[in-house]
Design a protein around this motif. Sequence first.
Motif, PDB file in Angstrom:
ATOM      1  N   LYS A 241      12.486  30.848  63.366  1.00  0.00           N
ATOM      2  CA  LYS A 241      12.887  32.067  62.666  1.00  0.00           C
ATOM      3  C   LYS A 241      13.652  31.753  61.388  1.00  0.00           C
ATOM      4  CE  LYS A 241      16.209  34.775  64.343  1.00  0.00           C
ATOM      5  NZ  LYS A 241      17.185  35.208  63.349  1.00  0.00           N
ATOM      6  N   THR A 242      14.558  30.783  61.466  1.00  0.00           N
ATOM      7  CA  THR A 242      15.369  30.441  60.300  1.00  0.00           C
ATOM      8  C   THR A 242      14.505  30.050  59.114  1.00  0.00           C
ATOM      9  OG1 THR A 242      16.900  29.487  61.891  1.00  0.00           O
ATOM     10  CG2 THR A 242      17.346  29.054  59.581  1.00  0.00           C
TER      11      THR A 242
ATOM     12  N   GLY B 265      22.887  41.117  60.157  1.00  0.00           N
ATOM     13  CA  GLY B 265      22.942  39.883  60.940  1.00  0.00           C
ATOM     14  C   GLY B 265      21.817  38.908  60.671  1.00  0.00           C
ATOM     15  N   GLU B 266      20.637  39.412  60.383  1.00  0.00           N
ATOM     16  CA  GLU B 266      19.460  38.553  60.296  1.00  0.00           C
ATOM     17  C   GLU B 266      19.340  37.940  58.902  1.00  0.00           C
ATOM     18  OE1 GLU B 266      16.878  37.567  62.329  1.00  0.00           O
ATOM     19  OE2 GLU B 266      16.138  36.589  60.523  1.00  0.00           O
ATOM     20  N   ASP B 267      19.340  36.591  58.844  1.00  0.00           N
ATOM     21  CA  ASP B 267      19.271  35.903  57.547  1.00  0.00           C
ATOM     22  C   ASP B 267      18.061  36.335  56.731  1.00  0.00           C
ATOM     23  OD1 ASP B 267      20.261  32.816  59.138  1.00  0.00           O
ATOM     24  OD2 ASP B 267      21.484  34.395  58.249  1.00  0.00           O
ATOM     25  N   ASN B 268      16.916  36.438  57.406  1.00  0.00           N
ATOM     26  CA  ASN B 268      15.701  36.791  56.670  1.00  0.00           C
ATOM     27  C   ASN B 268      15.781  38.200  56.093  1.00  0.00           C
ATOM     28  OD1 ASN B 268      13.856  34.456  57.110  1.00  0.00           O
ATOM     29  ND2 ASN B 268      14.234  34.954  59.238  1.00  0.00           N
ATOM     30  N   SER B 269      16.329  39.122  56.867  1.00  0.00           N
ATOM     31  CA  SER B 269      16.443  40.503  56.370  1.00  0.00           C
ATOM     32  C   SER B 269      17.377  40.560  55.177  1.00  0.00           C
ATOM     33  CB  SER B 269      16.962  41.435  57.461  1.00  0.00           C
ATOM     34  OG  SER B 269      16.144  41.375  58.579  1.00  0.00           O
ATOM     35  N   PRO B 286      21.117  30.317  54.592  1.00  0.00           N
ATOM     36  CA  PRO B 286      20.884  28.999  55.185  1.00  0.00           C
ATOM     37  C   PRO B 286      20.542  27.995  54.094  1.00  0.00           C
ATOM     38  CG  PRO B 286      19.588  30.678  56.304  1.00  0.00           C
ATOM     39  CD  PRO B 286      20.187  31.332  55.106  1.00  0.00           C
TER      40      PRO B 286
ATOM     41  N   LEU C 151       9.328  40.759  61.184  1.00  0.00           N
ATOM     42  CA  LEU C 151       9.530  40.219  59.840  1.00  0.00           C
ATOM     43  C   LEU C 151       8.272  40.367  58.992  1.00  0.00           C
ATOM     44  CD1 LEU C 151      11.706  37.060  60.522  1.00  0.00           C
ATOM     45  CD2 LEU C 151      12.356  39.125  59.303  1.00  0.00           C
ATOM     46  N   LEU C 154       8.120  43.931  57.971  1.00  0.00           N
ATOM     47  CA  LEU C 154       9.141  44.171  56.959  1.00  0.00           C
ATOM     48  C   LEU C 154       8.702  43.632  55.612  1.00  0.00           C
ATOM     49  CD1 LEU C 154      12.713  43.380  58.282  1.00  0.00           C
ATOM     50  CD2 LEU C 154      11.860  45.504  57.342  1.00  0.00           C
ATOM     51  N   VAL C 166      14.459  48.158  54.298  1.00  0.00           N
ATOM     52  CA  VAL C 166      14.498  46.858  54.951  1.00  0.00           C
ATOM     53  C   VAL C 166      15.538  46.848  56.069  1.00  0.00           C
ATOM     54  CG1 VAL C 166      15.040  44.416  54.659  1.00  0.00           C
ATOM     55  CG2 VAL C 166      13.727  45.602  52.928  1.00  0.00           C
ATOM     56  N   THR C 258      18.601  43.231  65.366  1.00  0.00           N
ATOM     57  CA  THR C 258      19.050  42.269  64.378  1.00  0.00           C
ATOM     58  C   THR C 258      18.089  42.225  63.206  1.00  0.00           C
ATOM     59  OG1 THR C 258      19.964  40.974  66.162  1.00  0.00           O
ATOM     60  CG2 THR C 258      19.777  39.909  64.035  1.00  0.00           C
ATOM     61  N   VAL C 259      16.811  42.086  63.506  1.00  0.00           N
ATOM     62  CA  VAL C 259      15.845  41.967  62.422  1.00  0.00           C
ATOM     63  C   VAL C 259      15.838  43.214  61.544  1.00  0.00           C
ATOM     64  CG1 VAL C 259      13.379  41.863  61.913  1.00  0.00           C
ATOM     65  CG2 VAL C 259      14.341  40.338  63.603  1.00  0.00           C
TER      66      VAL C 259
END
Lengths: 281, 548, 313
Positions: A241-242, B265-269, B286, C151, C154, C166, C258-259
């Motif tokens: 995911k990261t 919270g989500e890095d990608n978001s 990151p 994701l 999104l 988003v 979270t996402v």
Amino acid sequence: MAKNLSAKKIPFYKRVNLTLWIGVAIVAVFVLMAIIPSLFTHYDPDALDPTAMLQAPSAAHWFGTDNYGRDIYARCVYATKIDLVIGVFAMLVPMIMGTALGLLSGYYGGKLDMIIMRIFDIFMAFPYMVLAIAIVAITGAGLKALFFSIWLVGWKEYTRLIRSEVLVVKQSEYVQAAKVLGYSDARIILFTILPNVFSSSLVYAASDIVMCMMSSASLSYLGLGVQPPTSEWGAIMSGGKTFFAQASWISIFPGIFLILAGLGFSLVGDGLSDMIRTKKR
Amino acid sequence: MKRKLSLVLAAVMVAGSLAACGGSSQPAATTAAPAATEATAAETEAAAAETEAAAAETEAAAPEAGGFKDTIKFARPADPADLDPTIGDDTYSTRMYHSIIPGLVQVDANGEIVPDLAESWEVSEDGLTWTFHLRPGLKFADGSDVTIEDWQFSFDRAKNTEESYWKYTAEPIVSVEGDNETVIITIAEENPAFLAYLTLFNMGLQSKAHFDELGGTYDGGWPLGAGAYYVTEWAHDQYVALDANPYYYKEGYPKTPHVRFETVGEDNSRTMMLQGGEIDIMSDLPFSSAAVTDAADGVSVVEWPSTQQRYLVLNNEANPAFADVKVRQALMMGTDFQQLIDMCLYGFGQKSNSFLSPKQLGYNTSLPEYTYDVEGAKALLAEAGYPDGFDVTFTLRAGNALFEQIGTIIQDQWSKIGVRVNIESMDNAALRELQNEMKLEMVIGTWTDDMPDPSQLTQYLLDYETNHGFYTNWKSDACNELFAEASKEMDDAKRYELYNQIQEICHDEVALPSLFNANEIVAQRDALTGFVQTPYGQYILEDVTVAE
Amino acid sequence: MDVLNYVIKRILQMIPVFLIATIIVFALVRAIPGDPARVMLGDRASQEAVDLLRHKMGLDKSIPEQFWIFFKDMLHLDFGTSMKYKLPVGELLISRLACTALLALVTVVFTVIISFILGYVAGMKKGSFIDLIIRFYALFGLSAPSFWIGLVLLDFFALKLKLFPVSGWGETMGQHLKAMVLPALTSAIYVSGILIRNLRSNVIDISKSDYVDFAISKGISPARLSIFHVVRNALIPATTLLSLRVAVMLSGSVVLETVFTLPGLGNLLVNSIYSRDYPVVQGVVMMFVVLVMLINLITDILYSLLDPRVKLQ
């Protein structure tokens, strides 16, 4: 043998079908991969390689590499053993337990049903996360926690599924007939009712195998699943995911293995349930 | 769109030279910030550096100049834990305090101590009486006047909140006297770190009336101060909203009327929101995504120096192998620190040979490095009585990607010298409980300094009673003596010499080995300028503008 | 009348279940290692400070004593104050539940549409190519990690096409619904994967059964028979699975919340466990017990409505 009054008279062994064969074949390949992974890849799944971090799929690395430079295809291959174990054993215990409880609860009804259903309510009241974290606190993170949390939680679907079908089937003519004929409860439950309701369990079980593997991914998502450097499909996916933006392949390929394994099991499940299925109701 | 590190530091160093006359750290390039009246030479230099540094924007000064957004949207992975400055010391709280409850003095982008609410100060001969001259007409954000009672209240709280880890910094204070223009603080004995203490967030000026209105507690609320902004709303786990303080002492500041700290919270978001323009700046990117994010249109990654360190905490009470200094040294030789930095930090950090951060005052630059030497490590282990190595359980905080990386890499590296590492992840609360009971063999320790003084970390490391040597069960009477001396030594040169000796001992005995010192990166839209993060982790937001 | 008695009987049964569950969670959270006071005071707190705070919060009392205090408050409908957020638990739960419940609702709508259509088609056309594609889709829905689907959705619909936000869930009902589309779709893809297989299997069963033959022999036209009767009888197992999934959905999904940055119960629950925020964890479980029992009650009543052969027992 079961005296099913209106079953078509095809002997059991002849009901084996193509779906079942294909499913078995696929599962067999995975079992082979689990036992002799080196047959499928020459890479060491745990070898760090700082010069090859986050590389896209190529001839050298079919599925690309992760952020430690490890070959993802190799990690997927070596993960097969753990995932098969998780998929099958995490699913079996709840399936057997849940089916049994559902049979008893549905057939006997009354107080027994009430007690089982209320215990069921209590278990349902605890969200998976609460249970999983509590279990991890007791057993430590890793496979044991995964198995215990799935066993504690996974029997509910089977119980409800089987119970609801038993409620219908027990009103049917041949069950009534069997009672009139004086067959013992155990015989009725095991030989008359179970074959008619079991296909629901089987079909759900195939999905359940995949869901168990995905539970591993959820625990890994919190960092409480299998521990490094162990490779497991769900853990690899959640670890990816990261790097979703720059290395999306990390999460995709283990998913493909999962889908194929799931396909194999679901064909087996469908094939078996075709064999058991008889005209009824 | 290139990393702006050198340019930012250049602009900031020029700003630092202007700092003496009071004010924050970015030069207002074209119009005069009324408080700053310094030499025009410095100003033109600043202007030149500014135009060089800035890509497109020029109207940095005028707050209401057309074409600027009225809200800075700052996304971070978590909410502040607690905005009570005596208790809330997590990252997401501490970064905010400077904007809402500044104190007498502050730290600038270079790490220098400069004026904040106090314009100037003197110390008496004996070092016991500190007289601070406040800026005229200070008011809280609700318009009420700042009085000496508020100062007394704030220092009293800092000193007497029983559960506060930070109360030791206000401990030396005997009395706070003065009037609306002066604050006179008397301390019990001479203390070389006292001015640094005053830069800490728990020493921030808070309104007593506001505290009383809240019922004598900050529970469910937040403090009111005389900063550039004040908090108007806090929707937990969603956002914290701030408005500009209309009575802020610096005319024309802050430049943007509103700030919103969004919790995503989500890095990608978070990154997607930045790329899509839904937010203007984000933290906790990151390291692995830095290159990709910087390359995207309209977005840049900026690196800020930080004192942040990660340590290997070797608990010799739980694992006897660690009790032998040769074993500890062997482990240092068996660790490829450069590989760790490359694979975990992607270049955003450096090696540190001391428990102190290389960015902190008093860092001993002449400490030797432990060179990576697998054979040497194995030989040393054999000498210590472990020819076949030994087993170690490495307990990691669950869900932390960086820790997992460190764990996996150390596990791999040490397997080559015969040390078998077994990783176990644990949720943080359970981990801290067990760590406190000294039951964990090896964990990753973290530390970021909050003030420009080496005493903060040193004091913590040497406080055996409270934390057993940072949970290693190591102690050193020699170090304790040196530290006691250093705490009274007012001469900087002598003082740093004492710290050098402490660091040498800790280095030779491998008391608390540092894995690395990491910097921090922030990703922002190119339309945003003026953001500063000090090396001790304060955000300076008063200069920030976001072009439309 | 029958139904009413049944409902009353069930509600009475809820009381002991509620009490038992409350006692279990109360003891369970305190049994796990980890101290809320230590969590609140940060990494550097001393044991002394932790002990002080424990005393202030009443955590150094014996567990039965703590439970008694908690029980008394509960009778006054005071469910305590969150140690982490310093807000009343009831308030906190309701606001998070609103978001999670809305998400569950939209997910159910999407799921029902997707799985009933696909499950029916796959069952009726067993063995065909379409059947294969649908079964493959079901597997994919089950195996693809939801963060990945989320994701990807999104990235495409929110970032590139800018059709949806988003993050966050907005202020007005309209904005809420808009913000729910992508997360509900992500969830529905997963849940429909489970339902489709069972639905398909049931549709196959029914279409071969005596019941259907009998109906045909009575002159009911195949078309009318097909959709109505077949679907209605495949509904029971589908209802079972769906009601169980709804209960799971109501406990929130950490990944989805979270996402998509939604203020739901999942994140609240996980954060509260991590901080050992006892009042909140207890409050969530207690609320859950009631919700789950209501869902099970409704499901059982639905069974009897859907299939007259099922008697309420």
